[in-house]
Enzyme design. Structure first.
Site, short mmCIF file in Angstrom:
data_model
loop_
_atom_site.label_atom_id
_atom_site.label_comp_id
_atom_site.label_asym_id
_atom_site.label_seq_id
_atom_site.Cartn_x
_atom_site.Cartn_y
_atom_site.Cartn_z
N HIS A 154 38.54 57.86 38.99
CA HIS A 154 39.92 57.55 38.66
C HIS A 154 40.83 58.76 38.77
CE1 HIS A 154 38.85 53.63 36.31
NE2 HIS A 154 38.50 53.61 37.58
N HIS A 185 31.90 50.59 45.79
CA HIS A 185 31.55 49.18 45.64
C HIS A 185 30.37 48.80 46.53
CE1 HIS A 185 35.26 47.43 43.45
NE2 HIS A 185 35.09 48.70 43.13
#
Length: 773
Positions: free
Chosen positions: A291, A111
């Site tokens: 993921h 992020h």
């Protein structure tokens, strides 16, 4: 004594009683300095010139630090060992999932870097801006504040030698390695900024910092950045933004507006990741690789969660999103509202994410907070261990954005290849992660540390290393004489150098004169560069270069990159001399020439601005939502110009007549090609009236107030220096009777700064150029 009926005793007593008391005594609640409505409240469309002076040296407690040298002093192996140890040292105030902080460190790094967008190069991990508003309080960054606070012991130990910007990315890398993944490499050299970023445009919706503002499912009717329908061909995302909703890094994991449609989600993913310079394979690699680790959190009603850091109370210690339910963490954690993990081994690098995605059929369901997610149809499908409750198992989870990779035909083919060849997938993810976390660092000269890869990659804009002796002062003088006797005008010389150097943007350190890409596609064909005239100038300079290099013995040569800049310097010196001021324009040799093969044409197209007020260029094919002068300000900001530097260059270049189309807009002089202060004399004069040529007020006639005769024409980017209050004050300095010589000297310093912006190969020379301005 008669005092006219007015008792002075009370006044004297009251004054005496309050002597030395707080001067704000009795101030209304909320009346602290800065709480009153600001300029933007009253005049929201004003030109915010102060954005050019962000992150000043006065805000930086480490302004005297040579960061690259300090970073090199770190025991790098010890640093990585310290981070690795921290990953497994769970603390009570924020326990780690699965006994490993690795997944949340990967998310923090992702992020931090993932705000990058290719349109203007802004965002990214470079300045550690995840520490400040608005990014630190975006809904999508929920609880990243905990990750940074966990890292404080590491930062405290290494102090000024390790920037937060570097530490956040390195923590992500170490986390990946700790869980079995081989990273491509790591480069330090990111230098922290020290205040919130007010210059970057994050979208039209605005940001209030309120408790629950920003969840993308609440923004469906408010989101203004999209035009069209996600199910239709015409569906456009506003430039330069890359995130598909306000307060997101990439896309809404539940689908556009939470609609749960995987194909709509795929369209969003493709657009958003392309805006962040990722192709389809890199996109799939990043999603599938990321993921493979960790889980998503959605165990508590978001209405119960407290404000983000910027709105949190003092007792929260600078942290946000206070959770009052249970312990407020661990099995009660709330972040994005989706609950669960993608794999049965959330802290191990493997290919199970893709295996699960394609092995099982998936059905829509709801998280405990009501967020849309997907679970296997098969009740006997693999389970994932609970992150905190020993012995408990939970169903696997997928997001709508995951199902999109399975249903989109292009993404599906990539996934299938990754499933067939795990080594290929691992390599693709390692390269994509390296690109994601290093994309905004700029030239390889800025990379430091023992893990910098030897391999140069296309997105790093490679320039071959210096392989020849540089020209000396005698050579430079001789070359200047050749240039000035070549028949090229001052305007042609200055225009070519400016076209080469002014592509630089400090946001991601791309562009600039080094490499001489102005000779190559796509830059040599940009309309703003006046291709025909540019080619004539370059051809003449190439002949001078060839003759000089052929006449040298040994390996002394001059590159075209250097010669183009030197030609501009020679032009500026002549222009100043012809106006009556002798000045020496600094020149630092050492630029190298790159090749077409080393130039990624599609990514370089993004360096062409939609507005360049220095040359009065405006791309009419782009729809404008703000006036051109605001985009001109943005260009000045990307060039790291102060308001005086911007003003001096704009006015000086106008009288040097380098408009891209040869027009006379803003050329307020009867002696073009001379570096005079005539532009400022006209733009500040009340002898003229400014008359719009049409209702759009993009072009103006500058008419003699007495006769009505049109003396000049101008654009908004010209006249803003006489209309804007702050810029006019600077323009008046240069328009004054004693302002000419000051303008010439200030112009030369600012010119040298722009020519040196990309010279990270000579940091001291670059620093001198910056400080002297």
């Amino acid at each position: 004594m008669d005092n006219g009926g007015h008792d002075t005793t009370t006044k004297v007593t009251t004054r005496a009683a309050t002597m030395g008391a707080c001067p704000f005594r009795g101030t209304r609640v909320g009346g602290a300095i800065g709480s009153e409505p600001q300029l933007d409240h009253w005049w929201p469309n004003r030109l915010k010139v102060e954005l050019l002076h962000q992150d000043p040296v006065q805000a930086n407690p480490l302004s005297d630090l040579d960061y690259c040298q300090a970073f090199a002093e770190i025991n790098y192996d010890e640093l990585k060992s310290d981070i690795r140890e921290l990953l497994h040292d769970s603390v009570d105030w924020w326990p780690c999932d699965y006994g490993n902080y690795g997944p949340q460190m990967i998310r923090m790094a992702w992020h931090s870097a993932g705000t990058y967008r290719i349109a203007d190069g802004r965002g990214g991990a470079g300045g550690g801006m995840q520490r400040f508003a608005p990014i630190n309080s975006w809904w999508d960054n929920g609880n990243t504040d905990k990750s940074r606070r966990l890292l404080w012991p590491i930062k405290r130990k290494y102090g000024a030698k390790l920037s937060w910007a570097d530490l956040m990315i390195l923590a992500g890398n170490v986390a990946l390695e700790d869980m079995g993944f081989q990273t491509f490499g790591f480069a330090g050299g990111r230098i922290d900024q020290w205040e919130a970023d007010s210059a970057t445009y994050w979208g039209p919706e605005g940001w209030t910092g309120d408790e629950h503002v920003g969840h993308p499912n609440e923004m469906v009717t408010l989101d203004e950045r999209w035009e069209g329908d996600p199910k239709q061909e015409h569906w456009d995302l506003e430039n330069p933004v890359a995130a598909t909703h306000q307060a997101l890094i990439y896309v809404n994991p539940e689908g556009p507006g939470g609609n749960g449609d995987p194909m709509d989600s795929a369209r969003e993913i493709r657009e958003s990741f392309a805006r962040m310079a990722m192709n389809d394979e890199e996109t799939v690699a990043l999603i599938a690789g990321g993921h493979a680790f960790g889980k998503s959190h959605g165990m508590v009603d978001p209405e119960k969660i407290g404000p983000a850091p910027e709105a949190a109370s003092m007792q929260e210690m600078g942290l946000g999103w206070h959770n009052p339910v249970g312990t407020g963490n661990a099995e009660y954690t709330m972040t994005n509202g989706i609950e669960g993990s993608w794999t049965s081994h959330p802290t191990r690098w493997d290919n199970e994410y893709l295996q699960n995605l394609f092995t099982y059929e998936w059905k829509k369901t709801k998280s405990p907070t009501g967020a849309l997610q997907w679970t296997p149809v098969d009740a006997d499908a693999r389970k994932t261990p609970d992150a905190h409750i020993e012995g408990k198992e939970n169903a696997l989870m997928m997001m709508t954005s995951d199902i999109a990779l399975k249903e989109d035909p292009i993404y599906r083919k990539i996934c299938e290849r990754f499933l067939e060849d795990f080594d290929y997938f691992a390599d693709a993810f390692s390269r994509a992660w390296y690109k994601l976390t290093h994309r905004d660092m700029g030239p390889i000269e800025r990379y430091v540390g023992p893990e910098v890869p030897d391999q140069l990659l296309p997105w790093q804009d490679p320039v071959p290393p210096l392989d020849h002796e540089l020209v000396n002062d005698s050579d430079i003088d001789g070359l200047k004489q050749k240039i000035l006797s070549s028949g090229l005008t001052v305007s042609q010389l200055v225009a070519a150098a400016w076209a080469s150097a002014s592509t630089y943007r400090d946001s991601d350190k791309r562009g600039g004169a080094n490499g001489a890409r102005v000779r190559l596609e796509p830059q040599r064909s940009w309309d703003m560069n006046n291709p025909a005239e540019l080619q004539n100038t370059l051809s003449t300079l190439e002949a001078i270069q060839g003759a000089f290099n052929d006449a040298q013995s040994g390996d002394k040569r001059i590159s075209m990159a250097d010669l183009i800049v030197l030609a501009g310097c020679a032009g500026v010196e002549k222009a100043a001399r012809d106006s009556g001021v002798d000045v020496n324009v600094p020149f630092v040799a050492g630029r190298r020439d790159t090749t077409q093969e080393l130039t990624d044409e599609p990514s370089f197209e993004w360096l062409q601005p939609v507005v360049d007020g220095f040359r009065n260029y405006r791309n009419d094919e782009v729809t404008y939502k703000i006036p051109p002068e605001h985009l001109f300000l943005d260009k000045a900001h990307l060039l790291k110009l102060t308001a005086p530097q911007w003003t001096a260059l704009a006015g000086g270049l106008k009288v040097l007549a380098i408009n891209y189309d040869g027009s006379h807009h803003g050329v307020f002089t009867g002696r073009p090609g001379q570096l005079t202060n005539d532009f400022f004399c006209v733009v500040t004069s009340m002898d003229f009236q400014w008359q719009p040529q049409s209702d759009d007020e993009l072009l103006f006639n500058i008419n003699d107030r007495q006769t009505g005769e049109t003396k000049y024409t101008a654009t908004r980017c010209d006249l803003v220096f006489g209309a804007n209050a702050q810029l006019r004050q600077i323009a008046e300095v240069y328009a004054a009777d004693d302002g000419h010589a000051r303008l010439v000297n200030d112009f030369v310093k600012a010119w040298h700064k722009v020519m040196m912006l990309d010279r990270f190969d000579v940091p001291q020379e670059r620093a001198d150029a910056m400080s002297n301005c």
